[in-house]
Design an enzyme around this catalytic site. Sequence first.
Site, PDB file in Angstrom:
ATOM      1  N   TYR A  74       4.414   4.909  11.264  1.00 20.02           N
ATOM      2  CA  TYR A  74       4.541   3.471  11.480  1.00 20.02           C
ATOM      3  C   TYR A  74       5.347   2.727  10.416  1.00 20.02           C
ATOM      4  O   TYR A  74       5.443   1.518  10.453  1.00 20.02           O
ATOM      5  CB  TYR A  74       3.167   2.823  11.661  1.00 20.02           C
ATOM      6  CG  TYR A  74       2.154   3.093  10.548  1.00 20.02           C
ATOM      7  CD1 TYR A  74       2.163   2.365   9.368  1.00 20.02           C
ATOM      8  CD2 TYR A  74       1.183   4.080  10.711  1.00 20.02           C
ATOM      9  CE1 TYR A  74       1.238   2.607   8.371  1.00 20.02           C
ATOM     10  CE2 TYR A  74       0.249   4.330   9.715  1.00 20.02           C
ATOM     11  CZ  TYR A  74       0.282   3.584   8.547  1.00 20.02           C
ATOM     12  OH  TYR A  74      -0.643   3.826   7.562  1.00 20.02           O
TER      13      TYR A  74
ATOM     14  N   HIS B  29      -3.275   4.932   4.399  1.00 20.34           N
ATOM     15  CA  HIS B  29      -4.505   4.137   4.457  1.00 20.34           C
ATOM     16  C   HIS B  29      -5.680   4.934   3.889  1.00 20.34           C
ATOM     17  O   HIS B  29      -6.448   4.459   3.081  1.00 20.34           O
ATOM     18  CB  HIS B  29      -4.810   3.714   5.891  1.00 20.34           C
ATOM     19  CG  HIS B  29      -6.225   3.255   6.066  1.00 20.34           C
ATOM     20  ND1 HIS B  29      -6.695   2.094   5.494  1.00 20.34           N
ATOM     21  CD2 HIS B  29      -7.280   3.823   6.701  1.00 20.34           C
ATOM     22  CE1 HIS B  29      -7.981   1.963   5.779  1.00 20.34           C
ATOM     23  NE2 HIS B  29      -8.358   2.987   6.496  1.00 20.34           N
TER      24      HIS B  29
ATOM     25  N   ARG C  26       0.848  -1.185   0.000  1.00 18.15           N
ATOM     26  CA  ARG C  26       0.000   0.000   0.000  1.00 18.15           C
ATOM     27  C   ARG C  26       0.886   1.239   0.000  1.00 18.15           C
ATOM     28  O   ARG C  26       1.251   1.742   1.061  1.00 18.15           O
ATOM     29  CB  ARG C  26      -0.916  -0.031   1.229  1.00 18.15           C
ATOM     30  CG  ARG C  26      -2.109   0.912   1.136  1.00 18.15           C
ATOM     31  CD  ARG C  26      -2.739   1.126   2.496  1.00 18.15           C
ATOM     32  NE  ARG C  26      -1.895   1.967   3.327  1.00 18.15           N
ATOM     33  CZ  ARG C  26      -1.785   1.873   4.647  1.00 18.15           C
ATOM     34  NH1 ARG C  26      -2.456   0.951   5.300  1.00 18.15           N
ATOM     35  NH2 ARG C  26      -0.983   2.681   5.322  1.00 18.15           N
TER      36      ARG C  26
END
Lengths: 394, 325
Positions: A295, A286, A282
Amino acid sequence: MKDRNHLSDVGFTHQVRIIDKGLVDIPMLQILQPDGTPHKDAELPELDKDAVVKIYRTMRFTRVLDERMVAAQRQGRISFYLASTGEEAASVASAAALEPQDMIMSQYREQGALAYRGYSTEAFMNQMFSNEKEPNKGRQMPIHYGAKELNFMTISSPLGTQIPQASGYAYGQKMAGESAVTICYFGEGAASEGDFHAGLNMAAVLHCPAIFFCRNNGYAISTPAEEQFAGDGIASRGLGYGIKTIRVDGNDAFAVYAATKQAREIALAENCPILIEAMSYRLAAHSTSDDPTGYRSKDEEARWQAKDPIVRLGNWLKAKGWLDEEQDNKDVEKMRQEVLEELKRVEKVPICRIDEIIEDVYDTPPWHLQEQLEALKQHISKYPDAYPKTSGRL
Amino acid sequence: MAKMNLLQAINNALILAMTENEKVMVFGEDVGHFGGVFRATSNLQEKFGRARCFNTPLTEQGIIGFANGLASQGSVPVAEIQFGDYIFPAFDQIVNETAKWRYRSGGQFSCGTLTIRTPYGGGIAGGHYHSQSPEAYFAHTPGLKIVMPRNPYQAKGLLLASIRDDNPVLFMEPKRLYRASVGEVPEEDYELPLGKADLVRQGNDISLLAWGAQIEVMEKAADMAEKDGISCEIIDLRSILPWDVDAVCQSVVKTGRLLISHEAPLTGGFASEVAATIQERCFLNLESPIARVCGLDTPYPLAHEKEYMPDHLKVYEAIKRTVNY
């Protein structure tokens, strides 16, 4: 896979041998190398120039749409957006391997499949601006597309719910004698939901012609895959349910296409489900409500940028002589213009009249909804300035 | 006309619906060859084949998820949840998916053809997980219809109407009465209207409102009150959502008093909704506070089942208190 239940003969062993992982190796199908050169021993799917170019252009369009709409959200023009950057091949090339009568049930990061089916730029905009031309009548958040005429089931936010639904939909297609399958997309995070277990097991036991397509992109929001599962990805689970399974390189449009094509044929011929796990990354955040710098590392992102699915197929097309770089850049510029123009035009379209707030809850609004609407309309007419989007059209 | 118990009436309705429309499919845990743990689906697989009446794996969220997909495809699923107590794993599918399907898609897709059958209610020594009455959880969910029959005649007519209704219906069957309630049921096809209450008994002094198995309790209590010279009007709500507000108002305007009773716990039970609404609409007609006689706010107990239940004696006492207020 052996057909075994507790009544069949089970082989014996006389040593304590606890089964460990690694006994079943599920390799990843890759046809194009990251630089776009085909592997020597790989078989290219049977696709003519128009077909490959359509896949490529749809991937480019999806990237353009994503970039533009993320910017639009940053500008406060739409409330929310969710990009599919890096995963365009997974959705577009799998959709390309289907037939128009096949139902698509998606999670929310498969706008590429919808674009491939012919959803117009205007339609995308209508949905994201929640206006009165939007088929969902502005009731759902941006990116919750649905298009009956394109056999694209309306998206909902709860994760994994579409998985057992796809089993049921496929069962209905089979019972109606349709030559059609249902494809169900979901991420590797959603595969941890109980509905994944329920849906795959039911599809296997009830012989449903469904393709379960997992986008394993490494993250569920901030949660890395190693905190999501300890087994061999999602593919290894398919075997446990008695489901034919394949793992593909999700950044390789040809691998995704070839696997989905064959999955469709088997699902129809044998009335059985197939599980495809597409390995990808990805590259996007998000959603517009997320910042991945908290993160994961820039290095990691860079490693995956080098595996960009659009660049990979583009390189193959160029080597084949089917794509002119200059023309390609012009085409992309045209797409950007078109998206921007539609955006500016569509953002002026009004939202639905207030009467729509009680429609479609039931086939016809019962007494209590009618009463609530009447009270609401009276209230709005008393304070029209507080409800500017609807008070002018009571 | 034929004598049928409640299960036979349900089985009869399913046979009629499956005969009439080949898109009707019945499935759930043990409903196939075995015919269901209560035998409501007896002989369906023999009559209509395994493809239309089948066992599912043991997964409630799967059953309803599957049913949602099937309904949106255009089939007519009649899904069974073995006990209402086990409907909660499917709560997400019912509340977030089934109920919102049409609304969220702007009417492009719907689950309108879906009917969910489930046995509910206590009085059978079922303890925590074979006795619950979960209707109020679902009454808070726009998009669903909720129907609860009280006898075989209603069960058949309401189930046929539910299967044919173009909205998802949660059809809750009083399992205590499955075999206990026997009555004359027309063998031919008929429907009873959804959303309409049924006037069970006319009276002048107080309106008693209940549904499902609780109507029997109301009748017993009303008989006792009758001997004290209190005339009770009994209304069977039949549909919890949407509910027949006019029928209840009409009765309360006449009697000036209302008692609502259900097996489910008091707090957050559907009686609260009815009481609040009637208080708004009939404020000037009410001569006493609206009484609620319900289950306790405890999990459904085993040894104290008799004490827990809103039985006829509790209802009778509440009738007297309300009338003498």
